[in-house]
Design a protein around this motif. Structure first.
Motif, PDB file in Angstrom:
ATOM      1  N   ARG A 181       0.914  -1.471  -0.084  1.00 37.67           N
ATOM      2  CA  ARG A 181      -0.205  -0.040   0.124  1.00 37.67           C
ATOM      3  C   ARG A 181       0.991   1.705   0.126  1.00 37.67           C
ATOM      4  O   ARG A 181       1.820   1.252   0.777  1.00 37.67           O
ATOM      5  CB  ARG A 181      -0.749   0.341   1.205  1.00 37.67           C
ATOM      6  CG  ARG A 181       0.021   0.099   2.502  1.00 37.67           C
ATOM      7  CD  ARG A 181      -0.955  -0.164   3.613  1.00 37.67           C
ATOM      8  NE  ARG A 181      -1.440  -2.002   3.206  1.00 37.67           N
ATOM      9  CZ  ARG A 181      -2.287  -2.773   4.259  1.00 37.67           C
ATOM     10  NH1 ARG A 181      -2.564  -1.511   5.572  1.00 37.67           N
ATOM     11  NH2 ARG A 181      -2.222  -3.875   3.808  1.00 37.67           N
ATOM     12  N   PRO A 182       0.983   2.160  -0.717  1.00 37.47           N
ATOM     13  CA  PRO A 182       1.638   3.506  -0.285  1.00 37.47           C
ATOM     14  C   PRO A 182       1.477   4.320   0.973  1.00 37.47           C
ATOM     15  O   PRO A 182       0.811   4.131   1.768  1.00 37.47           O
ATOM     16  CB  PRO A 182       0.222   4.567  -1.646  1.00 37.47           C
ATOM     17  CG  PRO A 182      -0.541   3.365  -2.062  1.00 37.47           C
ATOM     18  CD  PRO A 182      -0.742   2.307  -1.054  1.00 37.47           C
ATOM     19  N   PHE A 183       2.531   4.671   1.131  1.00 34.77           N
ATOM     20  CA  PHE A 183       2.834   5.433   2.599  1.00 34.77           C
ATOM     21  C   PHE A 183       3.227   6.258   1.943  1.00 34.77           C
ATOM     22  O   PHE A 183       4.235   7.127   0.918  1.00 34.77           O
ATOM     23  CB  PHE A 183       4.050   4.748   2.875  1.00 34.77           C
ATOM     24  CG  PHE A 183       3.385   3.538   4.365  1.00 34.77           C
ATOM     25  CD1 PHE A 183       3.286   3.134   5.064  1.00 34.77           C
ATOM     26  CD2 PHE A 183       3.383   2.242   3.545  1.00 34.77           C
ATOM     27  CE1 PHE A 183       2.625   2.374   5.498  1.00 34.77           C
ATOM     28  CE2 PHE A 183       3.330   0.786   3.261  1.00 34.77           C
ATOM     29  CZ  PHE A 183       2.955   1.125   4.914  1.00 34.77           C
ATOM     30  N   LEU A 231       6.132   7.688   8.135  1.00 30.36           N
ATOM     31  CA  LEU A 231       6.042   7.239   7.323  1.00 30.36           C
ATOM     32  C   LEU A 231       4.136   6.715   7.719  1.00 30.36           C
ATOM     33  O   LEU A 231       4.296   5.479   8.636  1.00 30.36           O
ATOM     34  CB  LEU A 231       6.734   5.618   6.299  1.00 30.36           C
ATOM     35  CG  LEU A 231       7.977   6.160   5.682  1.00 30.36           C
ATOM     36  CD1 LEU A 231       8.683   4.977   4.873  1.00 30.36           C
ATOM     37  CD2 LEU A 231       7.300   6.876   4.785  1.00 30.36           C
ATOM     38  N   VAL A 232       3.590   7.351   6.861  1.00 29.95           N
ATOM     39  CA  VAL A 232       2.073   6.621   7.453  1.00 29.95           C
ATOM     40  C   VAL A 232       1.092   6.202   6.059  1.00 29.95           C
ATOM     41  O   VAL A 232       1.232   6.837   4.618  1.00 29.95           O
ATOM     42  CB  VAL A 232       0.785   7.784   8.128  1.00 29.95           C
ATOM     43  CG1 VAL A 232       1.972   8.316   9.342  1.00 29.95           C
ATOM     44  CG2 VAL A 232       0.914   8.933   7.403  1.00 29.95           C
ATOM     45  N   GLU A 233       0.467   5.339   6.306  1.00 26.15           N
ATOM     46  CA  GLU A 233      -0.345   4.790   5.068  1.00 26.15           C
ATOM     47  C   GLU A 233      -0.950   5.950   4.607  1.00 26.15           C
ATOM     48  O   GLU A 233      -1.321   7.119   5.047  1.00 26.15           O
ATOM     49  CB  GLU A 233      -1.366   4.110   5.219  1.00 26.15           C
ATOM     50  CG  GLU A 233      -1.022   2.670   5.700  1.00 26.15           C
ATOM     51  CD  GLU A 233      -1.657   1.176   6.744  1.00 26.15           C
ATOM     52  OE1 GLU A 233      -3.018   1.711   5.038  1.00 26.15           O
ATOM     53  OE2 GLU A 233      -1.673   0.532   6.859  1.00 26.15           O
ATOM     54  N   ALA A 234      -0.987   5.825   3.174  1.00 24.59           N
ATOM     55  CA  ALA A 234      -2.085   7.082   2.305  1.00 24.59           C
ATOM     56  C   ALA A 234      -2.827   6.349   1.444  1.00 24.59           C
ATOM     57  O   ALA A 234      -2.628   5.305   0.435  1.00 24.59           O
ATOM     58  CB  ALA A 234      -1.255   7.865   1.987  1.00 24.59           C
ATOM     59  N   SER A 235      -3.834   7.279   0.526  1.00 22.35           N
ATOM     60  CA  SER A 235      -4.399   6.604  -0.525  1.00 22.35           C
ATOM     61  C   SER A 235      -3.151   6.907  -2.282  1.00 22.35           C
ATOM     62  O   SER A 235      -2.635   7.477  -1.320  1.00 22.35           O
ATOM     63  CB  SER A 235      -5.567   7.383  -0.647  1.00 22.35           C
ATOM     64  OG  SER A 235      -5.590   8.501  -0.832  1.00 22.35           O
ATOM     65  N   TRP A 236      -3.940   6.761  -2.768  1.00 21.28           N
ATOM     66  CA  TRP A 236      -3.035   6.367  -4.056  1.00 21.28           C
ATOM     67  C   TRP A 236      -3.270   8.273  -4.484  1.00 21.28           C
ATOM     68  O   TRP A 236      -2.095   8.481  -5.020  1.00 21.28           O
ATOM     69  CB  TRP A 236      -3.355   5.256  -4.684  1.00 21.28           C
ATOM     70  CG  TRP A 236      -3.076   4.689  -5.333  1.00 21.28           C
ATOM     71  CD1 TRP A 236      -3.856   3.697  -4.823  1.00 21.28           C
ATOM     72  CD2 TRP A 236      -1.300   4.059  -5.435  1.00 21.28           C
ATOM     73  NE1 TRP A 236      -2.612   2.223  -5.069  1.00 21.28           N
ATOM     74  CE2 TRP A 236      -1.742   2.754  -5.750  1.00 21.28           C
ATOM     75  CE3 TRP A 236      -0.809   4.397  -6.229  1.00 21.28           C
ATOM     76  CZ2 TRP A 236      -0.698   1.520  -5.563  1.00 21.28           C
ATOM     77  CZ3 TRP A 236       0.744   3.805  -6.575  1.00 21.28           C
ATOM     78  CH2 TRP A 236       0.779   2.295  -5.991  1.00 21.28           C
ATOM     79  N   VAL A 277      10.953   9.588  -3.675  1.00 22.00           N
ATOM     80  CA  VAL A 277       9.878   8.551  -4.315  1.00 22.00           C
ATOM     81  C   VAL A 277      10.453   7.365  -4.483  1.00 22.00           C
ATOM     82  O   VAL A 277      11.061   7.179  -5.319  1.00 22.00           O
ATOM     83  CB  VAL A 277       8.808   9.159  -5.684  1.00 22.00           C
ATOM     84  CG1 VAL A 277       7.926   7.831  -6.169  1.00 22.00           C
ATOM     85  CG2 VAL A 277       8.907  10.676  -5.243  1.00 22.00           C
ATOM     86  N   PHE A 278       9.783   6.023  -3.947  1.00 23.05           N
ATOM     87  CA  PHE A 278      10.690   4.715  -3.635  1.00 23.05           C
ATOM     88  C   PHE A 278       9.253   3.727  -4.400  1.00 23.05           C
ATOM     89  O   PHE A 278       8.179   4.032  -3.869  1.00 23.05           O
ATOM     90  CB  PHE A 278      10.546   3.784  -2.594  1.00 23.05           C
ATOM     91  CG  PHE A 278      11.556   2.986  -3.201  1.00 23.05           C
ATOM     92  CD1 PHE A 278      12.687   2.841  -3.739  1.00 23.05           C
ATOM     93  CD2 PHE A 278      10.929   1.252  -2.051  1.00 23.05           C
ATOM     94  CE1 PHE A 278      13.385   1.619  -3.808  1.00 23.05           C
ATOM     95  CE2 PHE A 278      11.162   0.400  -2.947  1.00 23.05           C
ATOM     96  CZ  PHE A 278      12.134   0.031  -3.453  1.00 23.05           C
ATOM     97  N   ILE A 279       9.370   3.544  -6.242  1.00 17.06           N
ATOM     98  CA  ILE A 279       8.595   2.645  -6.311  1.00 17.06           C
ATOM     99  C   ILE A 279       8.979   1.075  -6.603  1.00 17.06           C
ATOM    100  O   ILE A 279      10.639   0.698  -7.265  1.00 17.06           O
ATOM    101  CB  ILE A 279       8.647   3.253  -7.428  1.00 17.06           C
ATOM    102  CG1 ILE A 279       8.227   4.300  -7.647  1.00 17.06           C
ATOM    103  CG2 ILE A 279       7.570   2.053  -8.367  1.00 17.06           C
ATOM    104  CD1 ILE A 279       7.673   5.325  -8.627  1.00 17.06           C
ATOM    105  N   ILE A 337       5.964   5.995  -0.697  1.00 20.81           N
ATOM    106  CA  ILE A 337       6.236   4.474  -1.387  1.00 20.81           C
ATOM    107  C   ILE A 337       5.531   4.143  -2.122  1.00 20.81           C
ATOM    108  O   ILE A 337       4.075   4.661  -1.721  1.00 20.81           O
ATOM    109  CB  ILE A 337       6.581   4.015   0.401  1.00 20.81           C
ATOM    110  CG1 ILE A 337       8.323   4.467   0.555  1.00 20.81           C
ATOM    111  CG2 ILE A 337       6.416   2.425  -0.597  1.00 20.81           C
ATOM    112  CD1 ILE A 337       7.882   3.755   2.479  1.00 20.81           C
ATOM    113  N   LEU A 338       5.168   3.997  -3.367  1.00 22.16           N
ATOM    114  CA  LEU A 338       4.689   3.454  -3.875  1.00 22.16           C
ATOM    115  C   LEU A 338       4.234   2.298  -4.191  1.00 22.16           C
ATOM    116  O   LEU A 338       5.553   1.598  -5.010  1.00 22.16           O
ATOM    117  CB  LEU A 338       4.762   4.835  -5.495  1.00 22.16           C
ATOM    118  CG  LEU A 338       4.238   5.736  -5.620  1.00 22.16           C
ATOM    119  CD1 LEU A 338       4.205   6.609  -6.827  1.00 22.16           C
ATOM    120  CD2 LEU A 338       2.994   6.345  -4.666  1.00 22.16           C
ATOM    121  N   PRO A 339       3.616   1.068  -3.936  1.00 22.08           N
ATOM    122  CA  PRO A 339       4.133  -0.389  -3.929  1.00 22.08           C
ATOM    123  C   PRO A 339       3.895  -0.869  -5.110  1.00 22.08           C
ATOM    124  O   PRO A 339       2.786  -0.944  -6.317  1.00 22.08           O
ATOM    125  CB  PRO A 339       2.780  -1.007  -2.980  1.00 22.08           C
ATOM    126  CG  PRO A 339       1.751   0.163  -3.256  1.00 22.08           C
ATOM    127  CD  PRO A 339       2.679   1.325  -3.057  1.00 22.08           C
TER     128      PRO A 339
END
Length: 670
Positions: free
Chosen positions: A275-277, A284-289, A523-525, A539-541
């Protein structure tokens, strides 16, 4: 070439072929357990019996009998049938009835051949012999009561892996196969003995009792654990890859795969980014796209954007990233994340020009700054075959065990310009000399290697085509594809650091010195929670190589395609779809909406990536400083932990601890 008759069918076979090979040329199936095309002939299982005239009136082992002019061979006579039934009966005397609990069940040569060539019942009522289990390390599980002493594992260790750790003890019915002193099998290729074992004596320890072969779905893929481009098959159940097996490709990996290729799969479901962070207040906290994309857009970087590609990336992802940056007005793209900087104006100077298969034909080999046993194990096995044909091997670098005899010249790259007279004479006299340059010498030694490259080139003659023996070994599966796509700055990653980009994309790049990007929004993908994720602002999973279609180019320039085996977990998405969606938010919409459109656009810009096959690069050495000196440092300190996937694998961690660092592990009694 002798002509023989097999069941009345006349065939012509090469001089030196065996009767078994002649039978196969005639389309006849010959059962066997000990015989293997890539190993020496043992002739000890006797399952391949045939009737041969002229000859003694008894069945003969076809694997060890040379084919001769005028032979008449019968594979279907009553004598042959009875002989094979008898051999099978003897093989099963002590074999336990383990099929319901045996991991080999369903793909077992003994099962198949007992059904096809056995009697279907047993006359033996005596107690079966039992053999204590042997310890062969973290990779190979043993149930040696099932062993039929075919000795394939012994011969593989001696002849292919070059590690004589497996052998036989005792005699006759008491014979047992074991590792000496019952220590681990110290080889990067140990998992291949499981494929070779025709019964269930050797099985895969990391996945013992996890699946049955008929439960698995099969997809063709390409290995990304090194730059050789091993052809593999991903076997999955549901949404999990259960195992990796090699596919036969004579030009690349033959039918072998190293242990990192086979056993990293348990990490595909561990430590995953799903999931994105977004980093808020230092955490780092969870976030929506949408929130993650908005955080990236808020940087307002303009054209001050950079992209660094990791070692496991497919070409499509890198092309999409390059197109996105071009739309933003930037050309700051780089793939050599560890800081290497060498001239890539001509790809022939950084490719494995002789091809992998041609290594076997070399007659003089100079290794410079490379530990092939860890950097490219399947090229190392080719060198072993060249040595058997008479090749001499010299090396510059720290001495290490490469599993074959090497004349070490020293650890100074300056030796390239002043090779000892005997070595220089051997190379000049050789018809097919090889220079293999490793990553340990790419910085300082590359220019010097190019300066002496002429010694390894041979012009075409009536007897032989042009020979280019200048070879560079890369350790990253993405490297050659990245260089073909232009993912390189003249000064390497230092040029990107000097540009101080406001926004930096790290595409699965975990080995970067992130302290150099302290002023950038990172930005880490990527797919695993490793070093890159720890330093990221967003973070983009993304998907692993097993969860997407992709194009990969190996170190010799061979373009190969991989299929998706499973889907990425949670909210993770294929890398190119992330970049495509992000391009809308950044106002630089990419011109493709499907994977096929992306691949077509890539092939249009770089035609060589449009079709599978070997790409030949023109040879024109770039101008580099030919003065090289100083010692060599091999970049791989631990074979089993070279990337984020391996570091997340319990199996690879265990292999590292035991096989590299010498830790002892107690085995529970069974």
């Amino acid at each position: 070439m002798p002509k023989v008759k097999v069941d009345g069918i006349e065939v012509e076979v090469p001089q030196g072929a065996t009767v078994l090979q002649a039978c196969e040329a005639a389309g006849k199936e010959i059962p066997r357990f000990c015989y293997h095309e890539r190993l020496s002939i043992a002739g000890n299982c006797r399952m391949c019996l045939v009737e041969v005239k002229p000859g003694p009136p008894k069945p003969q082992a076809s694997c060890a009998l040379p084919a001769a002019e005028g032979q008449e061979i019968r594979t279907d006579s009553a004598m042959v049938k009875a002989a094979r039934e008898g051999v099978m009966e003897f093989l099963l005397i002590n074999h336990p009835l383990d099929c319901p609990i045996c991991d080999q069940g369903g793909e077992c040569d003994l099962q198949d051949q007992s059904v096809a060539y056995g009697k279907g019942h047993s006359r033996y009522t005596e107690h079966k012999r039992a053999v204590t289990e042997k310890y062969m390390g973290p990779i190979v599980k043993t149930v040696m009561t099932r062993c039929i002493q075919c000795t394939r594992c012994v011969r593989f260790g001696e002849e292919v892996a070059g590690v004589e750790d497996i052998g036989a003890i005792y005699r006759g019915e008491n014979m047992q196969i074991t590792t000496y002193l019952e220590k681990a099998f110290h080889s990067e290729l140990s998992g291949n003995v499981v494929d070779l074992c025709p019964v269930g004596a050797l099985t895969h320890k990391p996945v013992a009792f996890e699946y049955r072969p008929w439960e698995l779905k099969r997809n063709l893929s390409i290995d990304v654990m090194d730059a050789v481009g091993t052809n593999i098959r991903l076997d999955s159940r549901g949404r999990q890859v259960m195992r990796v097996l090699p596919r036969i490709n004579e030009d690349v990996n033959e039918e072998w795969a190293h242990d990192k290729t086979r056993y990293h799969v348990d990490a595909l479901v561990r430590r995953r980014l799903d999931r994105p962070f977004v980093r808020k207040d230092g955490k780092l906290v969870e976030a929506s796209w949408d929130e993650a994309f908005a955080a990236i857009a808020a940087v307002n970087a303009g054209s001050s954007v950079a992209a660094i590609a990791g070692d496991l990336l497919d070409c499509e992802t890198m092309y999409a990233a390059k197109a996105l940056l071009a739309g933003l007005g930037s050309s700051l793209i780089e793939s050599r994340q560890t800081g290497m900087a060498y001239d890539v104006t001509n790809l022939g100077a950084v490719a494995f020009n002789s091809t992998i298969a041609a290594v076997e034909d070399a007659d003089a080999i100079l290794l410079v700054g490379t530990n092939l046993r860890w950097e490219a194990p399947l090229i190392n096995t080719r060198i072993r075959k060249a040595i058997k044909k008479g090749a001499k091997v010299y090396a510059i670098g720290p001495e290490t065990d490469l599993t074959y005899k090497v004349q070490w010249l020293g650890d100074d790259l300056g030796l390239l310009g002043k090779l000892p007279g005997e070595v220089a004479e051997t190379i000049e006299a050789a018809k097919k000399p090889l220079l293999i340059l490793g990553p340990g010498a790419l910085k300082g030694g590359h220019g010097a290697a190019l300066a002496v490259a002429g010694s390894f080139l041979r012009a075409a003659t009536e007897d032989a085509p042009t020979w280019n023996g200048f070879n560079v070994v890369h350790t990253a599966a993405a490297r050659m594809g990245a260089l073909m796509l232009g993912f390189a700055q003249p000064g390497g990653i230092a040029d990107i650091v000097a540009a101080s980009p406001k926004l930096a994309f790290f595409l699965g790049a975990d080995e970067v010195d992130f302290s150099a990007f302290a002023g950038s929004f990172k930005v880490f993908i990527g797919h695993h929670g490793d070093k890159g994720a720890h330093h990221a602002d967003v973070i983009l999973p993304a998907a692993t190589y097993a969860e997407k279609h992709g194009t990969y180019v190996n170190l010799e320039g061979r373009v190969q395609r991989a299929e998706r085996a499973v889907f990425a977990p949670g909210d993770a998405r294929e890398d190119w779809t992330i970049l495509r969606a992000l391009s809308d938010t950044l106002g630089a919409t990419l011109p493709f909406d499907s994977f096929d459109e992306l691949r077509a656009a890539m092939a249009s810009d770089v035609p060589a990536l449009g079709e599978e096959g070997l790409v030949r690069y023109d040879w024109a050495p770039p101008s580099l400083d030919s003065a090289a000196s100083g010692g060599v440092t091999y970049p791989i300190a631990d074979f089993y932990l070279t990337n984020a996937i391996c570091r997340a694998s319990p199996t690879m961690q265990r292999c590292s601890a035991e096989l590299v660092h010498g830790e002892d592990f107690a085995e529970a009694a069974e």
